[in-house]
Design a protein around this motif. Structure first.
Motif, PDB file in Angstrom:
ATOM      1  N   UNK A  78      59.887 -48.952  11.144  1.00 43.53           N
ATOM      2  CA  UNK A  78      59.279 -47.633  11.340  1.00 43.53           C
ATOM      3  C   UNK A  78      57.865 -47.611  10.746  1.00 43.53           C
ATOM      4  N   UNK A  79      56.891 -47.254  11.576  1.00 45.86           N
ATOM      5  CA  UNK A  79      55.494 -47.259  11.132  1.00 45.86           C
ATOM      6  C   UNK A  79      55.222 -46.211  10.060  1.00 45.86           C
ATOM      7  N   UNK A  80      56.142 -45.246   9.896  1.00 44.76           N
ATOM      8  CA  UNK A  80      55.946 -44.231   8.867  1.00 44.76           C
ATOM      9  C   UNK A  80      56.018 -44.819   7.461  1.00 44.76           C
ATOM     10  N   UNK A  81      56.492 -46.061   7.340  1.00 45.12           N
ATOM     11  CA  UNK A  81      56.562 -46.689   6.027  1.00 45.12           C
ATOM     12  C   UNK A  81      55.185 -47.119   5.517  1.00 45.12           C
ATOM     13  N   UNK A  82      54.198 -47.216   6.386  1.00 45.64           N
ATOM     14  CA  UNK A  82      52.845 -47.549   5.937  1.00 45.64           C
ATOM     15  C   UNK A  82      52.392 -46.496   4.930  1.00 45.64           C
ATOM     16  N   UNK A  83      51.891 -46.947   3.791  1.00 51.37           N
ATOM     17  CA  UNK A  83      51.481 -46.055   2.717  1.00 51.37           C
ATOM     18  C   UNK A  83      52.540 -45.838   1.659  1.00 51.37           C
ATOM     19  N   UNK A  84      53.770 -46.320   1.895  1.00 53.43           N
ATOM     20  CA  UNK A  84      54.851 -46.149   0.926  1.00 53.43           C
ATOM     21  C   UNK A  84      54.623 -47.041  -0.288  1.00 53.43           C
ATOM     22  N   UNK A  85      54.788 -46.463  -1.477  1.00 49.59           N
ATOM     23  CA  UNK A  85      54.668 -47.220  -2.729  1.00 49.59           C
ATOM     24  C   UNK A  85      56.023 -47.875  -3.022  1.00 49.59           C
ATOM     25  N   UNK A  86      56.039 -49.215  -3.119  1.00 54.49           N
ATOM     26  CA  UNK A  86      57.299 -49.946  -3.179  1.00 54.49           C
ATOM     27  C   UNK A  86      57.282 -50.994  -4.283  1.00 54.49           C
ATOM     28  N   UNK A  87      58.468 -51.472  -4.594  1.00 51.63           N
ATOM     29  CA  UNK A  87      58.653 -52.645  -5.418  1.00 51.63           C
ATOM     30  C   UNK A  87      59.643 -53.535  -4.674  1.00 51.63           C
ATOM     31  N   UNK A  88      59.544 -54.848  -4.852  1.00 48.93           N
ATOM     32  CA  UNK A  88      60.276 -55.791  -4.015  1.00 48.93           C
ATOM     33  C   UNK A  88      61.492 -56.380  -4.731  1.00 48.93           C
ATOM     34  N   UNK A  89      62.655 -56.232  -4.119  1.00 46.25           N
ATOM     35  CA  UNK A  89      63.878 -56.911  -4.566  1.00 46.25           C
ATOM     36  C   UNK A  89      63.714 -58.403  -4.313  1.00 46.25           C
ATOM     37  N   UNK A  90      63.845 -59.259  -5.342  1.00 44.92           N
ATOM     38  CA  UNK A  90      63.532 -60.687  -5.164  1.00 44.92           C
ATOM     39  C   UNK A  90      64.487 -61.445  -4.253  1.00 44.92           C
ATOM     40  N   UNK A  91      65.794 -61.153  -4.333  1.00 45.18           N
ATOM     41  CA  UNK A  91      66.777 -61.935  -3.591  1.00 45.18           C
ATOM     42  C   UNK A  91      66.941 -61.401  -2.177  1.00 45.18           C
ATOM     43  N   UNK A  92      66.849 -62.298  -1.200  1.00 43.39           N
ATOM     44  CA  UNK A  92      66.938 -61.924   0.211  1.00 43.39           C
ATOM     45  C   UNK A  92      68.273 -62.429   0.766  1.00 43.39           C
ATOM     46  N   UNK A  93      69.256 -61.556   0.988  1.00 37.20           N
ATOM     47  CA  UNK A  93      70.542 -61.992   1.533  1.00 37.20           C
ATOM     48  C   UNK A  93      70.433 -62.319   3.020  1.00 37.20           C
ATOM     49  N   UNK A  94      71.396 -63.098   3.516  1.00 38.94           N
ATOM     50  CA  UNK A  94      71.336 -63.510   4.927  1.00 38.94           C
ATOM     51  C   UNK A  94      71.670 -62.356   5.860  1.00 38.94           C
ATOM     52  N   UNK A  95      72.496 -61.407   5.398  1.00 39.49           N
ATOM     53  CA  UNK A  95      72.867 -60.265   6.216  1.00 39.49           C
ATOM     54  C   UNK A  95      73.962 -60.541   7.227  1.00 39.49           C
ATOM     55  N   UNK A  96      74.473 -61.784   7.284  1.00 40.61           N
ATOM     56  CA  UNK A  96      75.438 -62.135   8.318  1.00 40.61           C
ATOM     57  C   UNK A  96      76.768 -62.659   7.772  1.00 40.61           C
ATOM     58  N   UNK A  97      76.835 -62.983   6.484  1.00 39.74           N
ATOM     59  CA  UNK A  97      78.057 -63.588   5.948  1.00 39.74           C
ATOM     60  C   UNK A  97      79.068 -62.507   5.557  1.00 39.74           C
ATOM     61  N   UNK A  98      80.257 -62.942   5.160  1.00 35.63           N
ATOM     62  CA  UNK A  98      81.310 -61.997   4.798  1.00 35.63           C
ATOM     63  C   UNK A  98      80.945 -61.202   3.544  1.00 35.63           C
ATOM     64  N   UNK A  99      80.224 -61.823   2.614  1.00 36.76           N
ATOM     65  CA  UNK A  99      79.806 -61.118   1.402  1.00 36.76           C
ATOM     66  C   UNK A  99      78.841 -59.986   1.753  1.00 36.76           C
ATOM     67  N   UNK A 100      77.867 -60.279   2.609  1.00 38.86           N
ATOM     68  CA  UNK A 100      76.908 -59.253   3.022  1.00 38.86           C
ATOM     69  C   UNK A 100      77.615 -58.122   3.772  1.00 38.86           C
ATOM     70  N   UNK A 101      78.606 -58.477   4.603  1.00 38.34           N
ATOM     71  CA  UNK A 101      79.337 -57.465   5.367  1.00 38.34           C
ATOM     72  C   UNK A 101      80.071 -56.501   4.452  1.00 38.34           C
ATOM     73  N   UNK A 102      80.430 -56.958   3.249  1.00 35.95           N
ATOM     74  CA  UNK A 102      81.124 -56.104   2.280  1.00 35.95           C
ATOM     75  C   UNK A 102      80.164 -55.367   1.353  1.00 35.95           C
ATOM     76  N   UNK A 103      78.860 -55.511   1.602  1.00 39.02           N
ATOM     77  CA  UNK A 103      77.883 -54.873   0.732  1.00 39.02           C
ATOM     78  C   UNK A 103      77.692 -55.591  -0.575  1.00 39.02           C
ATOM     79  N   UNK A 104      78.134 -56.848  -0.661  1.00 37.35           N
ATOM     80  CA  UNK A 104      77.994 -57.653  -1.869  1.00 37.35           C
ATOM     81  C   UNK A 104      76.908 -58.700  -1.661  1.00 37.35           C
ATOM     82  N   UNK A 105      75.699 -58.198  -1.362  1.00 32.53           N
ATOM     83  CA  UNK A 105      74.580 -59.119  -1.075  1.00 32.53           C
ATOM     84  C   UNK A 105      74.255 -60.024  -2.259  1.00 32.53           C
TER      85      UNK A 105
END
Length: 337
Positions: A78-105
């Motif tokens: 969404x382009x509305x995110x431009x200008x948003x003040x953010x901080x970055x979560x370092x760990x990037x989960x795959x989003x496809x495994x069983x752990x990610x599916x359970x919200x345990x990224x």
């Protein structure tokens, strides 16, 4: 072109601040103009080529936890995110495994790390997955960088250990960034806190403090200060011996949880006592997306106040890493912008 801290080979002498091509946000990514980034033990492991840092391909731009402002978005964001003040979560989960599916990224087997397997935030611009760019509310960039990695990890540790109001929690390594967050969060949960550190601590009258430069001294001091033991032993020191001393102080059904094993890794436990006393041992290395958001909220609401020990300009980032061990009372921050 943008300025970035690039590591071309293992060793601090191979770290240079130089001009590199400006990154572009890919599909599902945002581009962040960086204000600040933290200095972390994982950075030092990568520089030295040890532990998880040994497998990282070089050259690489360092920086796990940048904070700044979104200046562009990739396809599907969404382009509305431009200008948003953010901080970055370092760990990037795959989003496809069983752990990610359970919200345990945090437990994703295929997760990567910003500033590790992909270029990080010790640069004027960094492209990151949009989910990893978290609204930092009204937090100053430096405070957000100091909080986004440490506070959610400790929150994960305490929640996974099931800390309840009225329980007694031991925090070893309590003087450092993770340790201070652990003490504050455990108190917020209603726990009685015992804080152990190699250095003297002043954490308030409601916290029992123990000075213990070695595991043997910690065991002795705990036997004196809390002879009836603790319910949870949380180690953030990275010294396996300190964790073992904490395990030795656990009551029946106690839980030991550790968030670091980067300094001294050989752990010795009494297996019979571990079995007979129904103890549990838990390892925590990152946090779920929901825990990151809750952690930032807790900081914004004043529940946790991350300490900042010292700040360096980007041009002196090598000095920040070189002098990292001298600043044990808070987070070391690099000012990028």
């Amino acid at each position: 072109m943008v300025r970035a801290a690039r590591l071309t080979a293992h060793g601090l002498e191979a770290l240079r601040v130089e001009d590199v091509a400006s990154p572009e946000p890919g599909p599902g990514e945002v581009l962040v103009a960086v204000e600040t980034v933290g200095v972390n033990q994982l950075d030092l492991n990568l520089i030295a080529g040890v532990g998880p840092g040994a497998a990282v391909r070089l050259p690489r731009t360092l920086g796990l936890d940048p904070a700044g402002t979104i200046v562009a978005v990739g396809d599907g964001v969404d382009s509305s995110r431009v200008g948003e003040r953010v901080v970055v979560k370092p760990n990037v989960p795959c989003g496809a495994c069983s752990w990610c599916a359970r919200g345990r990224e945090a437990d994703c087997l295929a997760q990567t790390v910003i500033g590790g397997q992909r270029d990080g935030g010790a640069a004027e611009l960094v492209a990151v997955p949009h989910r990893n760019a978290v609204d930092r509310r009204d937090l100053d960039a430096a405070v957000a960088s100091a909080a986004v990695h440490s506070v959610p990890i400790v929150l994960n540790a305490l929640e996974t250990a099931g800390v309840a109001a009225g329980e007694r929690v031991l925090v070893t390594g309590a003087g450092g960034t993770l340790g201070q967050a652990a003490v504050q969060l455990a108190r917020h949960l209603g726990a009685e806190v015992v804080a152990a550190s190699r250095q003297p601590l002043d954490l308030g009258a409601d916290v029992t403090t123990v000075r213990a430069p070695s595991p043997a001294e910690l065991a002795t001091e705990l036997a004196r200060a809390v002879p009836d033991g603790v319910d949870v032993a949380l180690d953030v020191s990275g010294h396996a011996g300190m964790l073992a001393a904490g395990v030795g102080a656990l009551r029946w059904g106690g839980r030991a949880v550790f968030c670091s094993a980067s300094v001294e890794t050989s752990l010795e436990l009494d297996a019979r006592a571990f079995y007979l006393r129904r103890l549990r041992l838990i390892g925590v290395a990152s946090a779920d997306h929901a825990q990151v958001r809750r952690g930032i909220d807790l900081v914004a609401d004043g529940v946790v106040r991350p300490a900042i020990a010292r700040r360096y300009p980007l041009d002196r980032i090598a000095d920040a890493y070189r002098e990292f061990g001298e600043h044990r009372t808070g987070k070391v921050i690099v000012d990028v912008a």
